[in-house]
Design a protein around this motif. Structure first.
Motif, PDB file in Angstrom:
ATOM      1  N   SER A 161      24.856  33.905 -12.355  1.00  0.00           N
ATOM      2  CA  SER A 161      24.625  34.358 -13.727  1.00  0.00           C
ATOM      3  C   SER A 161      25.758  33.986 -14.671  1.00  0.00           C
ATOM      4  O   SER A 161      25.575  33.969 -15.893  1.00  0.00           O
ATOM      5  CB  SER A 161      24.421  35.880 -13.750  1.00  0.00           C
ATOM      6  N   LEU A 162      26.931  33.671 -14.147  1.00  0.00           N
ATOM      7  CA  LEU A 162      28.079  33.306 -14.975  1.00  0.00           C
ATOM      8  C   LEU A 162      28.193  31.803 -15.185  1.00  0.00           C
ATOM      9  O   LEU A 162      28.945  31.355 -16.040  1.00  0.00           O
ATOM     10  CB  LEU A 162      29.374  33.832 -14.340  1.00  0.00           C
ATOM     11  N   LEU A 165      29.174  37.223  -2.921  1.00  0.00           N
ATOM     12  CA  LEU A 165      28.827  36.479  -4.120  1.00  0.00           C
ATOM     13  C   LEU A 165      27.693  37.195  -4.847  1.00  0.00           C
ATOM     14  O   LEU A 165      26.936  37.955  -4.242  1.00  0.00           O
ATOM     15  CB  LEU A 165      28.386  35.060  -3.747  1.00  0.00           C
ATOM     16  N   PRO A 166      27.557  36.992  -6.176  1.00  0.00           N
ATOM     17  CA  PRO A 166      26.454  37.624  -6.902  1.00  0.00           C
ATOM     18  C   PRO A 166      25.116  37.359  -6.221  1.00  0.00           C
ATOM     19  O   PRO A 166      24.893  36.285  -5.666  1.00  0.00           O
ATOM     20  CB  PRO A 166      26.526  36.960  -8.287  1.00  0.00           C
ATOM     21  N   LYS A 167      24.217  38.350  -6.271  1.00  0.00           N
ATOM     22  CA  LYS A 167      22.940  38.224  -5.585  1.00  0.00           C
ATOM     23  C   LYS A 167      22.111  37.068  -6.123  1.00  0.00           C
ATOM     24  O   LYS A 167      21.233  36.546  -5.433  1.00  0.00           O
ATOM     25  CB  LYS A 167      22.168  39.537  -5.706  1.00  0.00           C
ATOM     26  N   ASP A 168      22.382  36.673  -7.381  1.00  0.00           N
ATOM     27  CA  ASP A 168      21.597  35.589  -7.964  1.00  0.00           C
ATOM     28  C   ASP A 168      22.155  34.215  -7.621  1.00  0.00           C
ATOM     29  O   ASP A 168      21.639  33.198  -8.070  1.00  0.00           O
ATOM     30  CB  ASP A 168      21.519  35.753  -9.481  1.00  0.00           C
ATOM     31  N   ALA A 169      23.220  34.163  -6.826  1.00  0.00           N
ATOM     32  CA  ALA A 169      23.861  32.896  -6.509  1.00  0.00           C
ATOM     33  C   ALA A 169      22.954  32.026  -5.649  1.00  0.00           C
ATOM     34  O   ALA A 169      22.396  32.476  -4.652  1.00  0.00           O
ATOM     35  CB  ALA A 169      25.190  33.145  -5.800  1.00  0.00           C
ATOM     36  N   LYS A 170      22.809  30.751  -6.047  1.00  0.00           N
ATOM     37  CA  LYS A 170      21.998  29.803  -5.296  1.00  0.00           C
ATOM     38  C   LYS A 170      22.763  28.501  -5.164  1.00  0.00           C
ATOM     39  O   LYS A 170      23.415  28.045  -6.107  1.00  0.00           O
ATOM     40  CB  LYS A 170      20.667  29.549  -6.018  1.00  0.00           C
TER      41      LYS A 170
END
Length: 280
Positions: A172-173, A42-47
């Motif tokens: 981010s999306l 998953l994107p690194k910014d996923a929380k």
């Protein structure tokens, strides 16, 4: 029969569309949504999101409408004549009516209700009168009924989602939802299991959905783009694309050019000379 099947898929799914530039590509090429089902990728910014209740409210509860008329242009691979002009009319919870023409000449008409599917093919002078098993067979799935189809056309979440069967992260999306456990759907004593993934925008519009049958190579992918918000607060996608992959493969593109929230007449009749196609 192949021509009829392709035309009927277009009539009943009424889905589309990538950019006009994309429509000039070789029709034999089936695009694919690049989706990772590996949580480690998953994107690194996923929380992980904490407020799931708000997320569920946004994706499941929408402003009510009585009816909507949509003018569309439909393109599909393997279809010799395109684009087709279509008028699609949805009366909430009651019926989906569609009339399709090519260069102003009537080509086909469909009437879909909770009871089933009726459609006439003016080119081949035949018609069908069937339940939803036929459409499920065309799309390589087993979960479509009237309400599911209506939600698919409107860009609404059409699969069952719970806290126990899904993981939701903010990236981010927007918001990305992936299934933790396979979603089991039983129809006619047949069990099929799907791995599910969906991406929503920051304002909770469905961006894309991908469903994979875990026991086969069958998959269905749908992309929704260019959402428009109307004075009644209803949101609708102007462009939709559906991709069917696996034992059957096809791509359907539709560009919605005009929306009207008004009632209209929905005539449907079968000429006496038309031949009924028996669905097996």
């Amino acid at each position: 029969m192949k021509k009829w099947t392709l035309l009927l898929i277009i009539l009943l799914t009424v889905l589309s569309c990538k950019s006009k530039k994309g429509l000039t590509q070789n029709s034999s090429e089936i695009d694919s949504i690049q989706i990772s089902t590996d949580q480690n990728n998953l994107p690194k910014d996923a929380k992980n999101i904490q407020d799931r209740l708000t997320f569920y409210e946004k994706i499941f509860i929408h402003p009510k409408f009585e009816s909507v008329k949509i003018n569309s242009k439909i393109t599909a691979d393997q279809l010799r004549v395109s684009p087709l002009d279509a008028t699609i009319y949805i009366e909430n919870d009651k019926k989906i009516w569609s009339n399709i023409s090519f260069l102003l000449f009537p080509a086909a008409r469909a009437l879909i209700t909770p009871e089933g599917i009726k459609a006439i093919d003016r080119y081949n002078k035949n018609y069908i009168d069937s339940d939803f098993d036929y459409l499920n067979n065309l799309l390589n799935v087993n979960f479509i009924d009237y309400k599911t189809l209506e939600k698919m056309l409107m860009g609404r979440t059409f699969m069952h989602i719970t806290n126990s069967n899904s993981n939701i992260v903010k990236n981010s999306l927007g918001y990305q939802l992936t299934s933790i456990a396979n979603q089991k759907i039983v129809t006619n004593d047949v069990v099929r299991e799907y791995k599910m993934e969906m991406q929503y925008t920051d304002d909770f519009n469905l961006n894309w959905v991908k469903l994979n049958d875990v026991k086969s190579n069958d998959a269905i992918e749908i992309v929704y783009e260019n959402w428009e918000t109307f004075p009644n607060e209803v949101k609708l996608p102007k462009n939709v694309k559906i991709i069917i992959k696996g034992s059957k493969s096809s791509q359907i593109l539709l560009e919605n050019t005009k929306f009207e929230f008004s009632r209209m007449e929905t005539p449907y009749s079968v000429p006496g000379s038309y031949k009924k196609i028996d669905i097996k």
